[in-house]
Enzyme design. Structure first.
Site, short mmCIF file in Angstrom:
data_model
loop_
_atom_site.label_atom_id
_atom_site.label_comp_id
_atom_site.label_asym_id
_atom_site.label_seq_id
_atom_site.Cartn_x
_atom_site.Cartn_y
_atom_site.Cartn_z
CG ASP A 263 50.11 -45.38 111.06
OD1 ASP A 263 51.02 -44.60 109.84
OD2 ASP A 263 50.80 -46.68 111.26
CG HIS B 162 50.35 -54.16 112.27
ND1 HIS B 162 50.85 -55.01 113.24
CD2 HIS B 162 50.72 -53.13 112.93
CE1 HIS B 162 50.28 -55.01 113.92
NE2 HIS B 162 50.38 -53.97 113.99
FE LIG Z 1 49.81 -48.45 112.30
FE LIG Z 2 52.69 -50.01 113.30
#
Ligand SMILES: [Fe+2]
Ligand SMILES: [Fe+2]
Length: 276
Positions: free
Chosen positions: A21, A81
């Site tokens: 991420d 997200h």
């Molecule tokens: Fe994340």
């Molecule tokens: Fe996430």
């Protein structure tokens, strides 16, 4: 050595770099500084990155996606997200090399899987799924949806990588066992903490519970630690802003056999970066 043998040698393995991420401006700066050299040093053929937090810690925008492409990322995956952007930006999610979890209810914009062609003609399928344990969204079953996507993509390519975005280690591990031998890799994302359990499962699928986070280490999973602490202590709403200290890059490098598409190695990437 004849040209034939050199070509065979060159294509023996596919080297895949997967980045955990990307978090906010810090994560993007890390990639701007380090990604090209990391790709070169490891002879990477294709770079896939989870970008669900690339825009200020929440979501991904068209402009930021263009920047990530420029740094060397080929495909960006998402997570819970993916839709945390203004809805007038949603149309960008229709980009074929931007994925959001496949198991969101039908009717949502965007793609949950893709088949990407490398510059040399080889192909890799990428599937993005989201787990259901300890998450807020009422999603469709990632196991059955994931399996059916694998079966479909298998008709086009035998190299398949799954980004399984989930909170629970057990759910990620169970999915990897469920598809062991059918895909080259199942890589966990979402917790922002890299795990040390990278392995190749008996059927030849590379696995790690979580690839980690590319962003500010001096934080609570990316956000300013003081703000997160305040919310835990007071149990009231506190605004979270992305932290900006302790830049690091997290991910894994996987090598797969070109003939069998099985993983032959998985290596963690964890580097602390000093900005120049
Ligand atoms: Fe994340
Ligand atoms: Fe996430």
């Amino acid at each position: 050595m004849s040209l034939f043998f050199r070509i065979q040698f060159r294509f023996y393995k596919m080297r895949i770099l997967f980045i955990g991420d990307i978090f906010g401006n810090t994560g993007r700066r890390v990639l701007a500084q380090r990604l090209q050299s990391l790709i070169k040093e490891n002879s990477i053929d294709v770079c896939i990155a989870n970008g669900e937090n690339a825009a200020g810690g929440r979501g991904l925008t068209s402009n930021i996606f263009k920047k990530l492409r420029k740094y060397g990322v080929h495909i960006v995956t998402g997570g819970n997200h993916s839709f945390s952007i203004p809805d007038n930006e949603y149309s960008f999610l229709d980009t074929p090399t931007v994925l959001r979890p496949l198991n969101y209810p039908p009717g949502n914009i965007g793609h949950g899987s893709t088949v990407f062609e490398l510059g040399d003609g080889r192909t890799i399928g990428v599937i993005n799924l989201q787990g259901r344990t300890f998450v807020h969204e009422a999603l469709d079953d990632p196991f059955r949806i994931g399996k059916s996507a694998i079966d479909q993509i298998k008709e086009q390519t035998s190299h398949i990588l799954v980004d399984f975005h989930a909170e629970a280690t057990s759910e990620k591990m169970a999915f990897a066992q469920y598809v062991d031998g059918q895909v080259s890799a199942v890589l966990g994302t979402h917790t922002h903490v890299q795990t040390a359990d990278e392995k190749i499962l008996p059927g030849g699928t590379a696995f790690i519970s979580d690839a980690g986070m590319t962003g500010p280490e001096d934080s609570v999973i990316g956000m300013k630690k003081e703000q997160v602490l305040r919310r835990f202590l007071l149990q009231t709403h506190v605004r979270f802003d992305p932290a900006d200290k302790g830049p690091m890059i997290n991910g894994v490098i996987i090598e797969t056999d070109d003939t069998t598409a099985k993983a032959v190695s998985i290596k963690r990437v964890f580097e602390r970066i000093i900005f120049q």
